[in-house]
Design a protein around this motif. Structure first.
Motif, PDB file in Angstrom:
ATOM      1  N   GLU A 118      -4.648  -0.373  -0.215  1.00 23.88           N
ATOM      2  CA  GLU A 118      -4.156   0.575  -1.214  1.00 23.88           C
ATOM      3  C   GLU A 118      -3.369   1.716  -0.579  1.00 23.88           C
ATOM      4  O   GLU A 118      -2.371   2.178  -1.118  1.00 23.88           O
ATOM      5  CB  GLU A 118      -5.330   1.159  -2.006  1.00 23.88           C
ATOM      6  CG  GLU A 118      -6.024   0.168  -2.907  1.00 23.88           C
ATOM      7  CD  GLU A 118      -7.080   0.860  -3.735  1.00 23.88           C
ATOM      8  OE1 GLU A 118      -6.744   1.413  -4.799  1.00 23.88           O
ATOM      9  OE2 GLU A 118      -8.251   0.887  -3.285  1.00 23.88           O
ATOM     10  N   TYR A 119      -3.893   2.205   0.554  1.00 16.53           N
ATOM     11  CA  TYR A 119      -3.224   3.312   1.244  1.00 16.53           C
ATOM     12  C   TYR A 119      -3.128   3.004   2.733  1.00 16.53           C
ATOM     13  O   TYR A 119      -4.066   2.443   3.309  1.00 16.53           O
ATOM     14  CB  TYR A 119      -4.000   4.633   1.048  1.00 16.53           C
ATOM     15  CG  TYR A 119      -3.899   5.161  -0.364  1.00 16.53           C
ATOM     16  CD1 TYR A 119      -2.925   6.090  -0.719  1.00 16.53           C
ATOM     17  CD2 TYR A 119      -4.769   4.699  -1.352  1.00 16.53           C
ATOM     18  CE1 TYR A 119      -2.813   6.540  -2.024  1.00 16.53           C
ATOM     19  CE2 TYR A 119      -4.673   5.140  -2.669  1.00 16.53           C
ATOM     20  CZ  TYR A 119      -3.687   6.063  -2.994  1.00 16.53           C
ATOM     21  OH  TYR A 119      -3.573   6.502  -4.282  1.00 16.53           O
ATOM     22  N   THR A 120      -2.015   3.379   3.329  1.00 18.76           N
ATOM     23  CA  THR A 120      -1.922   3.350   4.789  1.00 18.76           C
ATOM     24  C   THR A 120      -1.530   4.746   5.239  1.00 18.76           C
ATOM     25  O   THR A 120      -0.898   5.496   4.486  1.00 18.76           O
ATOM     26  CB  THR A 120      -0.835   2.376   5.319  1.00 18.76           C
ATOM     27  OG1 THR A 120       0.408   2.731   4.712  1.00 18.76           O
ATOM     28  CG2 THR A 120      -1.181   0.941   5.035  1.00 18.76           C
ATOM     29  N   VAL A 121      -1.918   5.085   6.448  1.00 19.42           N
ATOM     30  CA  VAL A 121      -1.521   6.378   7.008  1.00 19.42           C
ATOM     31  C   VAL A 121      -0.663   6.107   8.238  1.00 19.42           C
ATOM     32  O   VAL A 121      -1.076   5.373   9.137  1.00 19.42           O
ATOM     33  CB  VAL A 121      -2.749   7.231   7.393  1.00 19.42           C
ATOM     34  CG1 VAL A 121      -2.305   8.551   8.030  1.00 19.42           C
ATOM     35  CG2 VAL A 121      -3.634   7.497   6.176  1.00 19.42           C
ATOM     36  N   SER A 122       0.540   6.639   8.256  1.00 25.21           N
ATOM     37  CA  SER A 122       1.402   6.527   9.435  1.00 25.21           C
ATOM     38  C   SER A 122       1.433   7.878  10.126  1.00 25.21           C
ATOM     39  O   SER A 122       1.807   8.871   9.513  1.00 25.21           O
ATOM     40  CB  SER A 122       2.827   6.141   9.045  1.00 25.21           C
ATOM     41  OG  SER A 122       2.811   4.992   8.241  1.00 25.21           O
ATOM     42  N   VAL A 123       0.998   7.882  11.389  1.00 21.56           N
ATOM     43  CA  VAL A 123       0.952   9.132  12.141  1.00 21.56           C
ATOM     44  C   VAL A 123       2.160   9.209  13.072  1.00 21.56           C
ATOM     45  O   VAL A 123       2.434   8.256  13.812  1.00 21.56           O
ATOM     46  CB  VAL A 123      -0.350   9.249  12.954  1.00 21.56           C
ATOM     47  CG1 VAL A 123      -0.381  10.564  13.735  1.00 21.56           C
ATOM     48  CG2 VAL A 123      -1.575   9.136  12.044  1.00 21.56           C
TER      49      VAL A 123
ATOM     50  N   PRO B 135       0.833  -1.202   0.000  1.00 24.97           N
ATOM     51  CA  PRO B 135       0.000   0.000   0.000  1.00 24.97           C
ATOM     52  C   PRO B 135       0.878   1.267   0.000  1.00 24.97           C
ATOM     53  O   PRO B 135       2.017   1.227   0.466  1.00 24.97           O
ATOM     54  CB  PRO B 135      -0.803  -0.108   1.290  1.00 24.97           C
ATOM     55  CG  PRO B 135      -0.206  -1.207   2.080  1.00 24.97           C
ATOM     56  CD  PRO B 135       0.662  -2.025   1.178  1.00 24.97           C
ATOM     57  N   ILE B 136       0.322   2.323  -0.536  1.00 22.34           N
ATOM     58  CA  ILE B 136       1.058   3.595  -0.543  1.00 22.34           C
ATOM     59  C   ILE B 136       0.959   4.206   0.849  1.00 22.34           C
ATOM     60  O   ILE B 136      -0.134   4.294   1.424  1.00 22.34           O
ATOM     61  CB  ILE B 136       0.463   4.540  -1.608  1.00 22.34           C
ATOM     62  CG1 ILE B 136       0.699   3.945  -2.999  1.00 22.34           C
ATOM     63  CG2 ILE B 136       1.059   5.948  -1.495  1.00 22.34           C
ATOM     64  CD1 ILE B 136      -0.149   4.562  -4.089  1.00 22.34           C
ATOM     65  N   GLU B 137       2.084   4.600   1.384  1.00 24.28           N
ATOM     66  CA  GLU B 137       2.107   5.149   2.739  1.00 24.28           C
ATOM     67  C   GLU B 137       1.955   6.672   2.714  1.00 24.28           C
ATOM     68  O   GLU B 137       2.713   7.371   2.035  1.00 24.28           O
ATOM     69  CB  GLU B 137       3.418   4.783   3.440  1.00 24.28           C
ATOM     70  CG  GLU B 137       3.437   5.205   4.902  1.00 24.28           C
ATOM     71  CD  GLU B 137       4.797   5.036   5.562  1.00 24.28           C
ATOM     72  OE1 GLU B 137       5.834   5.166   4.879  1.00 24.28           O
ATOM     73  OE2 GLU B 137       4.817   4.794   6.790  1.00 24.28           O
TER      74      GLU B 137
ATOM     75  N   ASP C 280     -10.125   9.687  -8.061  1.00 19.36           N
ATOM     76  CA  ASP C 280     -11.084   8.979  -7.203  1.00 19.36           C
ATOM     77  C   ASP C 280     -10.515   8.715  -5.804  1.00 19.36           C
ATOM     78  O   ASP C 280     -11.213   8.814  -4.797  1.00 19.36           O
ATOM     79  CB  ASP C 280     -11.565   7.673  -7.877  1.00 19.36           C
ATOM     80  CG  ASP C 280     -10.418   6.752  -8.266  1.00 19.36           C
ATOM     81  OD1 ASP C 280      -9.303   7.266  -8.557  1.00 19.36           O
ATOM     82  OD2 ASP C 280     -10.616   5.526  -8.291  1.00 19.36           O
ATOM     83  N   LYS C 281      -9.207   8.413  -5.757  1.00 17.45           N
ATOM     84  CA  LYS C 281      -8.577   8.185  -4.440  1.00 17.45           C
ATOM     85  C   LYS C 281      -8.474   9.506  -3.672  1.00 17.45           C
ATOM     86  O   LYS C 281      -8.702   9.570  -2.458  1.00 17.45           O
ATOM     87  CB  LYS C 281      -7.165   7.605  -4.597  1.00 17.45           C
ATOM     88  CG  LYS C 281      -7.063   6.441  -5.544  1.00 17.45           C
ATOM     89  CD  LYS C 281      -7.769   5.207  -5.033  1.00 17.45           C
ATOM     90  CE  LYS C 281      -7.670   4.105  -6.083  1.00 17.45           C
ATOM     91  NZ  LYS C 281      -8.710   3.096  -5.968  1.00 17.45           N
TER      92      LYS C 281
ATOM     93  N   LEU D  68      -9.878   2.548   1.852  1.00 12.81           N
ATOM     94  CA  LEU D  68      -8.947   2.165   0.771  1.00 12.81           C
ATOM     95  C   LEU D  68      -8.032   1.040   1.274  1.00 12.81           C
ATOM     96  O   LEU D  68      -6.810   1.171   1.256  1.00 12.81           O
ATOM     97  CB  LEU D  68      -8.135   3.382   0.326  1.00 12.81           C
ATOM     98  CG  LEU D  68      -8.919   4.540  -0.298  1.00 12.81           C
ATOM     99  CD1 LEU D  68      -8.065   5.795  -0.413  1.00 12.81           C
ATOM    100  CD2 LEU D  68      -9.464   4.148  -1.678  1.00 12.81           C
ATOM    101  N   PRO D  69      -8.646  -0.069   1.711  1.00  8.81           N
ATOM    102  CA  PRO D  69      -7.843  -1.125   2.343  1.00  8.81           C
ATOM    103  C   PRO D  69      -6.818  -1.708   1.364  1.00  8.81           C
ATOM    104  O   PRO D  69      -7.134  -1.940   0.210  1.00  8.81           O
ATOM    105  CB  PRO D  69      -8.883  -2.181   2.749  1.00  8.81           C
ATOM    106  CG  PRO D  69     -10.061  -1.924   1.884  1.00  8.81           C
ATOM    107  CD  PRO D  69     -10.067  -0.446   1.596  1.00  8.81           C
TER     108      PRO D  69
END
Ligand code: LMR
Length: 328
Positions: free
Chosen positions: A58-63, A25-27, A250-251, A55-56
């Motif tokens: 496909e994208y992850t969010v790192s905080v 997935p894109i971070e 769309d994303k 967006l499972p």
């Protein structure tokens, strides 16, 4: 032979599609300087939850909270280098990229958070989200924290009580002028250093919201907090033009919608924390509350409001008028 070529190309196609199927997935990195138990900290975590739910794979969010990845001195530079994709500095920290946002630092401009919200959502306020586009920075939305209070190691009741005292400030010339106006000594320092500066008495005081004073434990190293509500501490959530325009439409829409919802939650938390964290500080009895009478507060207004005139050309008189309109 032709057969071999066909086989190799079929294999290549299969390989490419399997790489896609198992693509990492894109971070999206989201860095900020405050603790997790703050409006911004909670907003960032909500954003992560929503993006990863919608967006499972496909994208992850790192905080990265608490200046762990980047701090005040480098988060915007890192954004422009695409080393981080989302940051949400306070509106006071964009001075190197635009002078327009200085409006939010003018002391005693907004009467309450309702007025702030009204102005931010107005046409003028929304226009300011684009004030750094030419520098490659895209404003995605405003996030509230709240009104600032003064803290110090002595009670600050009248403007002259601040004379000669050192105050940590964010990197804002308007805030510097605000403290100059009461003959105090403003010292620009990153948020991550404030606790130690106060604890070691390298500086005498600072200004911040109840939630920051609480979550950073400033109240444990400051004997008095003056409930002045003299200025605003809000944020702009920003990304870089490079990252944002590089997302498929769309994303991008899903990510923006997730952010808007996370901001709405963050704003609710900001309102709650403003009173809860104040109460928690009072309950701790570590710091004493200084409440100003109307006359006392008026003296601070008289001392600090002349700062507006110094920045009027840079900010624009029409903007200041529009902001004042929101008090009605
Ligand atoms: C500060 O530097 O005092 C604040 O901007 C910290 C923050 O992000 O709330």
């Amino acid at each position: 032979s032709l057969k071999t070529v066909a086989k190799v190309s079929a294999l290549t196609t299969a390989l490419i599609s399997s790489v896609n199927a198992f693509a990492e997935p894109i971070e999206i990195k989201f860095s900020h300087v405050v603790a997790e138990n703050t409006p911004k900290g909670q907003m960032a975590l909500k954003f992560k939850e929503l993006v990863e739910q919608r967006l499972p794979g496909e994208y992850t969010v790192s905080v990265f909270p608490s200046s762990q990845l980047f701090g005040d001195n480098n988060e915007l530079a890192a954004l422009l280098l695409n080393d981080v994709q989302i940051v949400a500095p306070s509106l006071s920290k964009f001075e190197r990229y635009t002078k327009k946002l200085q409006i939010f630092d003018l002391p005693f401009l907004f009467e309450d958070m309702e007025a702030v919200d009204k102005f931010q959502q107005s046409e003028s306020g929304q226009k300011l989200l684009n004030s750094m586009n030419r520098k490659g920075i895209v404003g995605l939305g405003y996030l509230h924290n709240g009104m600032k209070q003064f803290s110090a190691n002595e009670p600050l009741t009248l403007p002259q009580d601040a004379n000669g005292k050192k105050f940590r400030i964010m990197a804002s010339d308007v805030i510097a002028a605000q403290f100059d106006a009461v003959k105090a000594i403003p010292v620009k320092k990153p948020f991550s250093e404030v606790f130690t500066l106060l604890q070691t008495r390298a500086i005498d005081g600072q200004e911040n919201t109840w939630s920051n004073i609480y979550s950073m434990k400033f109240y444990e190293v400051q004997s008095h907090i003056t409930e002045s509500n003299h200025g605003l501490l809000d944020y702009m959530v920003v990304t870089s033009n490079t990252f944002w325009k590089g997302l498929p439409k769309d994303k991008r829409d899903i990510i923006k919608k997730s952010l808007d919802e996370a901001i709405a939650l963050g704003n609710q938390i900001a309102a709650q924390k403003d009173s809860e964290d104040k109460q928690a500080i009072l309950d701790s009895k570590r710091s004493q509350l200084v409440t100003l009478s109307a006359e006392q507060r008026q003296q601070w207004v008289n001392a600090m409001k002349p700062v507006w005139a110094k920045f009027e050309d840079q900010i624009g008189k029409d903007m200041i008028d529009a902001a004042q309109q929101s008090n009605k």
